[in-house]
Design a protein around this motif. Sequence first.
Motif, PDB file in Angstrom:
ATOM      1  N   THR A 162       0.414   3.396   3.106  1.00 46.60           N
ATOM      2  CA  THR A 162       1.247   3.470   4.308  1.00 46.60           C
ATOM      3  C   THR A 162       0.792   4.521   5.312  1.00 46.60           C
ATOM      4  O   THR A 162       1.327   4.575   6.417  1.00 46.60           O
ATOM      5  CB  THR A 162       2.702   3.783   3.925  1.00 46.60           C
ATOM      6  N   GLU A 163      -0.161   5.361   4.937  1.00 44.55           N
ATOM      7  CA  GLU A 163      -0.603   6.445   5.805  1.00 44.55           C
ATOM      8  C   GLU A 163      -2.106   6.417   5.973  1.00 44.55           C
ATOM      9  O   GLU A 163      -2.836   5.929   5.108  1.00 44.55           O
ATOM     10  CB  GLU A 163      -0.219   7.809   5.206  1.00 44.55           C
ATOM     11  N   ARG A 164      -2.580   6.993   7.056  1.00 46.86           N
ATOM     12  CA  ARG A 164      -4.006   7.206   7.259  1.00 46.86           C
ATOM     13  C   ARG A 164      -4.322   8.691   7.097  1.00 46.86           C
ATOM     14  O   ARG A 164      -3.469   9.547   7.318  1.00 46.86           O
ATOM     15  CB  ARG A 164      -4.435   6.723   8.656  1.00 46.86           C
ATOM     16  N   TRP A 165      -5.544   8.979   6.716  1.00 43.74           N
ATOM     17  CA  TRP A 165      -6.019  10.352   6.615  1.00 43.74           C
ATOM     18  C   TRP A 165      -6.037  10.964   8.011  1.00 43.74           C
ATOM     19  O   TRP A 165      -6.594  10.386   8.941  1.00 43.74           O
ATOM     20  CB  TRP A 165      -7.419  10.345   6.017  1.00 43.74           C
ATOM     21  N   THR A 166      -5.402  12.123   8.167  1.00 42.39           N
ATOM     22  CA  THR A 166      -5.308  12.757   9.489  1.00 42.39           C
ATOM     23  C   THR A 166      -6.268  13.926   9.643  1.00 42.39           C
ATOM     24  O   THR A 166      -6.312  14.549  10.701  1.00 42.39           O
ATOM     25  CB  THR A 166      -3.873  13.258   9.740  1.00 42.39           C
ATOM     26  N   GLY A 167      -7.040  14.222   8.617  1.00 40.50           N
ATOM     27  CA  GLY A 167      -8.044  15.271   8.726  1.00 40.50           C
ATOM     28  C   GLY A 167      -9.284  14.769   9.455  1.00 40.50           C
ATOM     29  O   GLY A 167      -9.337  13.628   9.930  1.00 40.50           O
ATOM     30  N   ALA A 168     -10.281  15.626   9.526  1.00 42.12           N
ATOM     31  CA  ALA A 168     -11.545  15.245  10.159  1.00 42.12           C
ATOM     32  C   ALA A 168     -12.216  14.131   9.357  1.00 42.12           C
ATOM     33  O   ALA A 168     -12.053  14.060   8.128  1.00 42.12           O
ATOM     34  CB  ALA A 168     -12.466  16.460  10.245  1.00 42.12           C
TER      35      ALA A 168
END
Length: 200
Positions: A90-96
């Motif tokens: 349900t989420e995407r990675w928000t880091g670099a």
Amino acid sequence: MTDARIFAPAAARNAAAVVEAMRDLAPATGEALEIASGSGEHAVAIAAALPGLTWRPTDIQPDRLASIDAWAAHEGLATIAPAAALNAVTERWTGAPVDLTFAANILHLIDEASARAVVETMAAALKPGGRFMTYGPFLRADGFASDGDRAFDARLKIENPGGGYKLVETVEDWMRAAGLGDLARREMPANNLILHGIKA
């Protein structure tokens, strides 16, 4: 264990083979994002073997996150970042963006829509030229690789409606649609596979 570490027999059995594949397929340096890191045993085995990678483990369960951090501390591995909560369905990675994404033994435990979302999250987290790797049991075009695989798949479907082995070609189609090319398969012990590709 007297601390937060969890011992997963399956991870202990296949860690050496996964590490060997990583040495051949993973970048020697950069940042790696692991999805559904579980106990953390794969993370510490890979981080010890590939010290040029900063390993970023994730999971959705608090006890698994605590176990990952406990294993990293026990092994003294400074290249493993603190475990982060991430639901890759349900989420995407928000880091670099990272140089490698890896997931082990997750796609067969979840339904097809969730499995495709995990593949998409992993691909989206990569830099151009980054590598995607997922390990586990898969259904081949000509059927199950063994009677044991057929029985395990049947049990998964009873225990977790929607779960079960995913057809290799279907997962590879998801990988292509997510922007991955140079797709390949690596045969692993116990009829498992690593599917890997490179972000365009």
